[in-house]
Design a protein around this motif. Structure first.
Motif, PDB file in Angstrom:
ATOM      1  N   GLY A 146       0.924  -1.118   0.114  1.00  0.00           N
ATOM      2  CA  GLY A 146      -0.058  -0.150   0.152  1.00  0.00           C
ATOM      3  C   GLY A 146       0.778   1.255  -0.073  1.00  0.00           C
ATOM      4  N   THR A 198       0.220  -1.955   6.164  1.00  0.00           N
ATOM      5  CA  THR A 198      -1.202  -1.990   6.380  1.00  0.00           C
ATOM      6  C   THR A 198      -1.744  -2.453   7.617  1.00  0.00           C
ATOM      7  OG1 THR A 198      -1.526  -2.100   3.890  1.00  0.00           O
ATOM      8  CG2 THR A 198      -3.404  -2.939   5.223  1.00  0.00           C
ATOM      9  N   VAL A 201      -1.689   0.009  10.130  1.00  0.00           N
ATOM     10  CA  VAL A 201      -2.746   1.201   9.822  1.00  0.00           C
ATOM     11  C   VAL A 201      -3.918   1.017  10.888  1.00  0.00           C
ATOM     12  CG1 VAL A 201      -4.544   2.114   8.397  1.00  0.00           C
ATOM     13  CG2 VAL A 201      -2.049   1.736   7.585  1.00  0.00           C
ATOM     14  N   LYS A 213      -9.591   3.222   9.038  1.00  0.00           N
ATOM     15  CA  LYS A 213      -9.508   1.876   9.790  1.00  0.00           C
ATOM     16  C   LYS A 213     -10.360   0.863   9.387  1.00  0.00           C
ATOM     17  CE  LYS A 213      -6.721   3.543  13.782  1.00  0.00           C
ATOM     18  NZ  LYS A 213      -6.533   3.271  15.069  1.00  0.00           N
ATOM     19  N   VAL A 216     -10.398  -0.279   5.742  1.00  0.00           N
ATOM     20  CA  VAL A 216      -9.264  -1.388   5.582  1.00  0.00           C
ATOM     21  C   VAL A 216      -9.348  -2.573   6.135  1.00  0.00           C
ATOM     22  CG1 VAL A 216      -6.737  -2.148   6.287  1.00  0.00           C
ATOM     23  CG2 VAL A 216      -7.241   0.282   5.603  1.00  0.00           C
ATOM     24  N   THR A 217     -10.156  -2.735   7.286  1.00  0.00           N
ATOM     25  CA  THR A 217     -10.579  -4.113   7.775  1.00  0.00           C
ATOM     26  C   THR A 217     -11.782  -4.647   7.208  1.00  0.00           C
ATOM     27  OG1 THR A 217     -12.014  -3.045   9.563  1.00  0.00           O
ATOM     28  CG2 THR A 217      -9.831  -3.579  10.156  1.00  0.00           C
ATOM     29  N   GLU A 221      -8.091  -7.626  -1.138  1.00  0.00           N
ATOM     30  CA  GLU A 221      -7.240  -7.111  -2.198  1.00  0.00           C
ATOM     31  C   GLU A 221      -7.941  -6.627  -3.376  1.00  0.00           C
ATOM     32  OE1 GLU A 221      -5.676 -11.132  -4.293  1.00  0.00           O
ATOM     33  OE2 GLU A 221      -4.972 -10.701  -2.258  1.00  0.00           O
ATOM     34  N   THR A 224      -8.464  -2.755  -3.894  1.00  0.00           N
ATOM     35  CA  THR A 224      -7.328  -1.946  -4.104  1.00  0.00           C
ATOM     36  C   THR A 224      -6.981  -1.595  -5.250  1.00  0.00           C
ATOM     37  OG1 THR A 224      -5.522  -3.631  -3.933  1.00  0.00           O
ATOM     38  CG2 THR A 224      -6.222  -2.730  -1.967  1.00  0.00           C
ATOM     39  N   LEU A 242      -7.059   2.194  -1.566  1.00  0.00           N
ATOM     40  CA  LEU A 242      -8.479   1.561  -1.835  1.00  0.00           C
ATOM     41  C   LEU A 242      -9.241   2.520  -2.746  1.00  0.00           C
ATOM     42  CD1 LEU A 242      -9.503   0.942   2.000  1.00  0.00           C
ATOM     43  CD2 LEU A 242      -9.035  -0.771   0.387  1.00  0.00           C
ATOM     44  N   TYR A 291      -4.384   4.785   1.834  1.00  0.00           N
ATOM     45  CA  TYR A 291      -3.406   3.816   1.415  1.00  0.00           C
ATOM     46  C   TYR A 291      -3.699   2.213   1.943  1.00  0.00           C
ATOM     47  CZ  TYR A 291      -1.104   8.178  -0.069  1.00  0.00           C
ATOM     48  OH  TYR A 291      -0.863   9.368  -0.536  1.00  0.00           O
ATOM     49  N   CYS A 292      -3.695   1.588   1.166  1.00  0.00           N
ATOM     50  CA  CYS A 292      -3.878  -0.066   1.586  1.00  0.00           C
ATOM     51  C   CYS A 292      -3.214  -0.829   0.663  1.00  0.00           C
ATOM     52  CB  CYS A 292      -5.275   0.223   1.719  1.00  0.00           C
ATOM     53  SG  CYS A 292      -5.911  -1.730   2.164  1.00  0.00           S
ATOM     54  N   CYS A 296      -4.878  -6.631   3.115  1.00  0.00           N
ATOM     55  CA  CYS A 296      -5.961  -6.128   3.656  1.00  0.00           C
ATOM     56  C   CYS A 296      -7.026  -7.474   3.674  1.00  0.00           C
ATOM     57  CB  CYS A 296      -6.625  -4.909   3.006  1.00  0.00           C
ATOM     58  SG  CYS A 296      -7.228  -5.270   1.340  1.00  0.00           S
TER      59      CYS A 296
END
Length: 333
Positions: A146, A198, A201, A213, A216-217, A221, A224, A242, A291-292, A296
């Motif tokens: 990321g 990541t 993050v 956050k 991201v969770t 993939e 992204t 993302l 950014y990721c 993820c």
């Protein structure tokens, strides 16, 4: 024989935390270092009083090895020189300097003369060879990572290419590492440790905005994309983020979509800004640079930085195991 990242940096675990500007404050860096890995605070464009305040918090928060991340291409040589001078003058020997991208030879010379360790993140074989020649721990970034991308190669391909050319260098694999199994694959490709971004993050100590956050969770993939739309403040780099309404429609006007605070100073955030949304940011978070990495899909919970280190530590003992096996084979040969 080459050393592991833990041996070079004086760590318990061959694990480095990415010095993500905005996200990686001193709280995160100290928590990672106190857990036995290498924390790293993002220096980004900080200088003078703002940088001093950050360095004071960093050295007060941990007595373990810890790093400060600086970005040569963002600040330019003169300001980088000022930043390096401050870090060297205002911190103890246990603080290493971490560079995202290659600094000039004069920077390597200055850091070496001060007896400090250098960590350099690269994305090409050429830069990896140069960094290793200057004695740096070489963080090998693949396009699975990321954030801003330094090359066009996949992680294990680049690690393998550099290992073939640099049998004794300390190489740290970076990009797409979201599980212990993936960390083990990076070691098998030739890494002497791993760097995670990541995964940190979403740590409790991270300064990432709560909606960042959660995004991201909740992602995998396939969510992204690699794009160059977030260029204000950091032009000329592709980055993995993302997917957002901005990546979907880059023809929108570059108007202000939020505001943030950095070291007590307020700033407006324009659409297409490279700045990440932090806990001090408000506005259209969903349009900002999230950014990721491709890791993820393996990251589903917000946990403490110490829990991240503990999760990966068993797999990273493989670095020492691989080293021991190679030493034994070398002795037999």
């Amino acid at each position: 024989m080459r050393a592991t990242a833990a041996e070079v940096l004086g760590l318990d675990v061959s694990l480095l935390q990415s010095g993500m500007g905005g996200v990686a404050g001193t709280e995160l860096a100290c928590a990672v270092s106190n857990a036995g890995a290498a924390g790293c605070a993002g220096g980004y464009k900080l200088v003078d009083g703002a940088l001093s305040a950050m360095l004071d918090r960093l050295t007060a928060g941990t007595d373990r090895p810890v790093g400060v991340n600086l970005i040569p291409e963002v600040v330019g040589p003169d300001e980088l020189d000022r930043q390096v001078a401050q870090v060297l003058d205002e911190t103890p020997q246990r603080v290493h300097l971490s560079f995202f991208g290659m600094p000039d030879d004069a920077v390597f010379d200055r850091v070496a003369a001060a007896g400090r360790q250098t960590v350099v993140q690269i994305g090409t074989v050429e830069d990896g060879l140069k960094a290793a020649a200057r004695g740096a721990v070489v963080v090998v970034q693949g396009i699975e990572a990321g954030g801003h991308l330094l090359g066009t190669s996949r992680r294990d391909d680049l690690v393998g290419a550099l290992r073939a050319l640099l049998p004794d260098a300390c190489l740290v694999a970076s990009g797409g590492i979201g599980s212990p199994d993936e960390a083990a694959r990076a070691l098998a490709a030739g890494g002497d440790g791993v760097l995670l971004g990541t995964a940190f993050v979403v740590a409790h100590e991270s300064r990432a905005h709560a909606r960042f956050k959660s995004a991201v969770t909740g992602a995998d993939e396939s969510d992204t994309v690699i794009t160059d739309v977030y260029e204000i403040g950091w032009p000329g780099r592709r980055h993995r983020v993302l997917a957002t309404p901005v990546t979907a429609d880059p023809e929108q006007p570059a108007k202000f979509i939020g505001k943030t605070v950095v070291e007590g100073k307020p700033y407006l955030v324009p659409r297409f800004s490279a700045a990440v949304p932090t806990e001090a940011t408000s506005g259209r978070i969903e349009e900002m640079a999230l950014y990721c990495g491709r890791s993820c899909g393996e990251i589903s919970d917000e946990v403490s930085a110490a829990d991240v280190v503990a999760t990966f530590a068993p797999a990273l003992t493989g670095a020492e195991t691989i080293q021991s096996k190679e030493r034994a084979e070398s002795h037999v040969g």
